[in-house]
Design an enzyme around this catalytic site. Structure first.
Site, mmCIF file in Angstrom:
data_model
loop_
_atom_site.group_PDB
_atom_site.id
_atom_site.type_symbol
_atom_site.label_atom_id
_atom_site.label_comp_id
_atom_site.label_asym_id
_atom_site.label_seq_id
_atom_site.Cartn_x
_atom_site.Cartn_y
_atom_site.Cartn_z
ATOM 1 N N LYS A 7 0.864 -1.189 0.000
ATOM 2 C CA LYS A 7 0.000 0.000 0.000
ATOM 3 C C LYS A 7 0.896 1.234 0.000
ATOM 4 O O LYS A 7 1.716 1.413 0.892
ATOM 5 C CB LYS A 7 -0.910 0.023 1.234
ATOM 6 C CG LYS A 7 -1.614 1.372 1.479
ATOM 7 C CD LYS A 7 -2.517 1.358 2.713
ATOM 8 C CE LYS A 7 -3.075 2.763 3.004
ATOM 9 N NZ LYS A 7 -3.920 2.802 4.218
ATOM 10 N N ARG A 60 -7.527 -0.410 1.254
ATOM 11 C CA ARG A 60 -8.072 -1.675 0.733
ATOM 12 C C ARG A 60 -8.538 -1.522 -0.708
ATOM 13 O O ARG A 60 -8.522 -2.484 -1.480
ATOM 14 C CB ARG A 60 -9.181 -2.171 1.668
ATOM 15 C CG ARG A 60 -10.369 -1.247 1.766
ATOM 16 C CD ARG A 60 -11.208 -1.498 3.007
ATOM 17 N NE ARG A 60 -10.580 -0.989 4.238
ATOM 18 C CZ ARG A 60 -11.112 -1.094 5.453
ATOM 19 N NH1 ARG A 60 -12.268 -1.682 5.618
ATOM 20 N NH2 ARG A 60 -10.480 -0.597 6.501
ATOM 21 N N LYS A 115 -9.932 13.144 8.097
ATOM 22 C CA LYS A 115 -9.414 12.821 9.421
ATOM 23 C C LYS A 115 -9.331 14.083 10.281
ATOM 24 O O LYS A 115 -9.193 15.183 9.743
ATOM 25 C CB LYS A 115 -7.986 12.247 9.288
ATOM 26 C CG LYS A 115 -7.895 10.859 8.702
ATOM 27 C CD LYS A 115 -6.448 10.403 8.609
ATOM 28 C CE LYS A 115 -6.324 9.024 7.987
ATOM 29 N NZ LYS A 115 -6.945 7.954 8.779
ATOM 30 N N ASP A 169 1.812 6.634 5.297
ATOM 31 C CA ASP A 169 0.809 5.648 4.890
ATOM 32 C C ASP A 169 1.231 4.876 3.639
ATOM 33 O O ASP A 169 0.428 4.179 3.022
ATOM 34 C CB ASP A 169 -0.539 6.360 4.672
ATOM 35 C CG ASP A 169 -1.732 5.439 4.882
ATOM 36 O OD1 ASP A 169 -1.548 4.375 5.515
ATOM 37 O OD2 ASP A 169 -2.834 5.778 4.416
ATOM 38 N N ASP A 226 -12.056 7.191 3.896
ATOM 39 C CA ASP A 226 -10.822 7.000 4.656
ATOM 40 C C ASP A 226 -10.413 5.522 4.705
ATOM 41 O O ASP A 226 -9.298 5.202 5.136
ATOM 42 C CB ASP A 226 -10.995 7.558 6.075
ATOM 43 C CG ASP A 226 -9.668 7.754 6.795
ATOM 44 O OD1 ASP A 226 -8.615 7.691 6.123
ATOM 45 O OD2 ASP A 226 -9.693 7.967 8.020
ATOM 46 N N GLU A 233 -9.305 3.724 2.389
ATOM 47 C CA GLU A 233 -8.854 3.794 0.996
ATOM 48 C C GLU A 233 -7.794 2.747 0.647
ATOM 49 O O GLU A 233 -7.664 2.349 -0.507
ATOM 50 C CB GLU A 233 -8.304 5.195 0.698
ATOM 51 C CG GLU A 233 -6.836 5.448 1.092
ATOM 52 C CD GLU A 233 -6.559 5.334 2.583
ATOM 53 O OE1 GLU A 233 -7.517 5.416 3.370
ATOM 54 O OE2 GLU A 233 -5.390 5.153 2.955
HETATM 55 N N1 BES Z 1 -3.989 4.813 6.883
HETATM 56 C C1 BES Z 1 -5.067 4.562 7.758
HETATM 57 C C2 BES Z 1 -4.714 3.602 8.893
HETATM 58 C C3 BES Z 1 -3.670 4.087 9.859
HETATM 59 C C4 BES Z 1 -4.034 4.738 11.016
HETATM 60 C C5 BES Z 1 -2.344 3.853 9.626
HETATM 61 C C6 BES Z 1 -3.067 5.160 11.904
HETATM 62 C C7 BES Z 1 -1.376 4.272 10.509
HETATM 63 C C8 BES Z 1 -1.735 4.925 11.652
HETATM 64 C C9 BES Z 1 -6.239 3.958 6.982
HETATM 65 O O1 BES Z 1 -6.343 4.360 5.665
HETATM 66 C C10 BES Z 1 -7.480 4.396 7.668
HETATM 67 O O2 BES Z 1 -7.748 5.557 7.656
HETATM 68 N N2 BES Z 1 -8.194 3.450 8.245
HETATM 69 C C11 BES Z 1 -9.384 3.741 8.938
HETATM 70 C C12 BES Z 1 -10.420 2.745 8.510
HETATM 71 C C13 BES Z 1 -11.807 3.094 8.918
HETATM 72 C C14 BES Z 1 -12.292 4.295 8.160
HETATM 73 C C15 BES Z 1 -12.688 1.901 8.653
HETATM 74 C C16 BES Z 1 -9.088 3.620 10.428
HETATM 75 O O3 BES Z 1 -8.300 2.768 10.822
HETATM 76 O O4 BES Z 1 -9.630 4.404 11.188
HETATM 77 ZN ZN ZN Z 2 -4.614 4.961 4.764
HETATM 78 MN MN MN Z 3 -7.440 6.152 5.460
#
Ligand code: BES
Ligand code: ZN
Ligand code: MN
Length: 497
Positions: free
Chosen positions: A263, A349, A275, A286, A345, A347
């Site tokens: 990713k 996946r 966010k 990321d 968010d 994204e």
């Molecule tokens: N890149 C983030 C996950 C992340 C969070 C990586 C903190 C490193 C540190 C991912 O794209 C994301 O935003 N995931 C969300 C998913 C949710 C919207 C289902 C999350 O984990 O809150």
């Molecule tokens: Zn992300």
């Molecule tokens: Mn995200």
């Protein structure tokens, strides 16, 4: 910029000048060469006074007495001889670097009563020392202040061993690994204004100098392939996406390749599902999965691994914009499956769904392992030490677990199953991109699983381990380079020759 130490190997002999490091196991004898370095016997006294017993992590540090060829002597304890692992040698290298970083000449006597020190152990020591020295300071303009004094020393490290040429050979491999780790760290640490998808792709392209074949897909080509999921994420950014394919053909021509997919969200604002501001700067990391895959490809090529390996990284920026995708949008992935985007968010996946499908269809790999900073939920579950491991194949998962044990880059297997899978069924499309509040790391993995068919597959959620990393003996950097050593070990132990 930090100058990395240079490593050389020599036969065991009394060091000429600078700092000498001697080793001792628990309750072992006086370290090798002690009498030559310390004709006066001061060292012996110091060891007694400080009750040094050779315990792991214990160190005695003395100014060398008059008559000694050295300036300073460190004696490091190794603990119980039978219990010393490769990871301990790397940690020791890191500890010694931490104590001696400002010194130009360092001689380490890797000889110890009651202990056979292998060439691999010597190489692990050197690797730990070099990885500890890594520092991402390219944007610091003041080089000469006290804080930076250590880093500007071009440290010359001589490792004195039984068989210098064997140790040097082991180091050539271990150095290739260290370089890959540091490349991954560099990419993760780099800010997103400098490292967009196009710039990242050109850093990957530089691996062609090592013999890696590079193919870069542009937006137009991805459109043609029908990668609607990846492109939906990218459409809010003024910077176009890239999909980079790296190929290392070190194996037999007829061998099916193994594949690693990363990713590479160069920055994740969350998109329209934006966010909160606090800590958002961390989302420059990321792309930690893509960085690890790139670092790994560097390593495999640099050490001329005897395996056919594909590395694929999906590079996009997730931005809110007049053209960004909306919650509720339905996109069609390359697989033909449709996805309702509930939360922009989630994204990563979407990017990986298309990257995994493309990999499977194009290369028919032996297995696919993807790495992704995919969910905050994995950090809630596992903290920042273990990566979450999700798999449809027990053998591959087991092989990774042993590589994790050997390298000290730990993984923890997480559950999957139809109960979780049904949480991402959608009212309007084949699936939705989020599965509700509970088990967020698992539903994310279930989503990916819908794009791997029956190829043996592992998903490593490295959100906790790739970035914002806690300091260790061998890493002081925000971006850890997690995954490079783990996957290099996996390839070396199971898929070469
Ligand atoms: N890149 C983030 C996950 C992340 C969070 C990586 C903190 C490193 C540190 C991912 O794209 C994301 O935003 N995931 C969300 C998913 C949710 C919207 C289902 C999350 O984990 O809150
Ligand atoms: Zn992300
Ligand atoms: Mn995200």
């Amino acid at each position: 910029m930090t100058v990395l130490p240079t490593i050389s190997f020599a036969k065991v002999a009394a060091p000429k000048k600078g700092t000498a490091v001697l080793l001792a196991v628990k309750d072992g004898k006086t370290p090798a060469l002690a009498s030559e370095i310390d004709p006066s016997g001061v060292l012996d006294k110091a060891l007694k006074v400080s009750k040094f017993g050779g315990k792991a992590k214990s160190v005695v540090d003395v100014v060398a007495p008059a008559g000694s060829p050295a300036d300073r002597i460190l004696v490091a304890g190794l603990g119980v001889a039978e219990k010393i692992k490769m990871t301990d040698w790397a940690a020791l290298g890191g500890q010694i670097r931490a104590k001696t970083g400002s010194e130009k000449n360092l001689s380490v006597l890797l000889e110890c009563e009651g202990l056979e020190i292998s060439p691999e152990a010597a190489a692990a020591f050197a690797q730990g020392l070099v990885l500890r020295a890594y520092d991402f300071d390219k944007y610091k303009t003041k080089k000469d202040d006290e804080d930076n004094a250590d880093k500007n020393v071009a440290q010359k490290v001589t490792l004195m061993v039984d068989n210098p040429s064997a140790a040097k050979k082991a180091w050539d491999t271990a150095e290739a690994v260290a370089r890959g780790v540091m490349l991954a760290r560099d990419l993760v640490n780099e800010p997103a204004n400098i490292l967009g998808p196009v710039e990242f792709a050109s850093r990957a392209e530089a691996l062609s100098a090592l013999g890696v074949e590079i193919d870069i897909l542009t937006e137009k080509e991805m459109k043609k392939l029908g990668m609607g999921a990846l492109l939906g994420v990218a459409q809010g950014s003024v910077r176009p996406p890239r999909l980079v394919v790296m190929k290392w053909n070190g194996g037999k021509a007829k061998d099916k390749p193994v594949a690693f997919i990363g990713k590479g969200v160069v920055f994740d604002t969350g998109g329209i599902s934006i966010k909160p501001a606090g800590g958002m700067e961390d989302m420059k990391g990321d792309m930690g999965g893509a960085a690890a895959v790139t670092g790994l490809m560097h390593t495999l090529a640099a050490r001329k691994a005897k395996a056919n390996v594909i590395g694929i990284i999906g590079l996009v920026e997730n931005m809110p914009d007049g053209n960004a995708q909306r919650p509720g949008d339905i996109v069609t992935s390359m697989s033909g499956q449709t996805i309702e985007v509930i939360n922009t968010d989630a994204e990563g996946r979407l990017v990986l769904g298309d990257a995994l499908w493309y990999c499977k269809e194009t290369f028919k790999p032996k297995f696919m392992i993807n790495l992704a900073t995919l969910t905050g939920a994995i950090m809630i579950a596992l903290g920042q030490h273990h990566a979450g491991l999700f798999s449809n194949d027990d053998e591959l998962a087991g092989n990774l677990a042993s590589a994790a044990e050997a390298t000290g880059e730990p993984v923890w297997r997480m559950p999957m199953g139809p109960e979780y899978d049904k949480l991402i069924d959608s009212k309007f499309a084949d699936m939705k991109n989020v599965g509700g509040r509970f088990g967020g790391a698992i539903t994310a993995a279930q989503f990916l699983k819908r794009f791997v068919g029956d190829v043996p597959w592992v998903h490593l959620d490295v959100a906790g381990t790739a970035m914002s990393s806690p300091s260790t003996d061998i890493n002081q950097s925000w971006g850890s380079g997690y995954g490079v050593r783990l996957l290099d070990r996996l390839v070396a132990d199971h898929y070469e020759g």
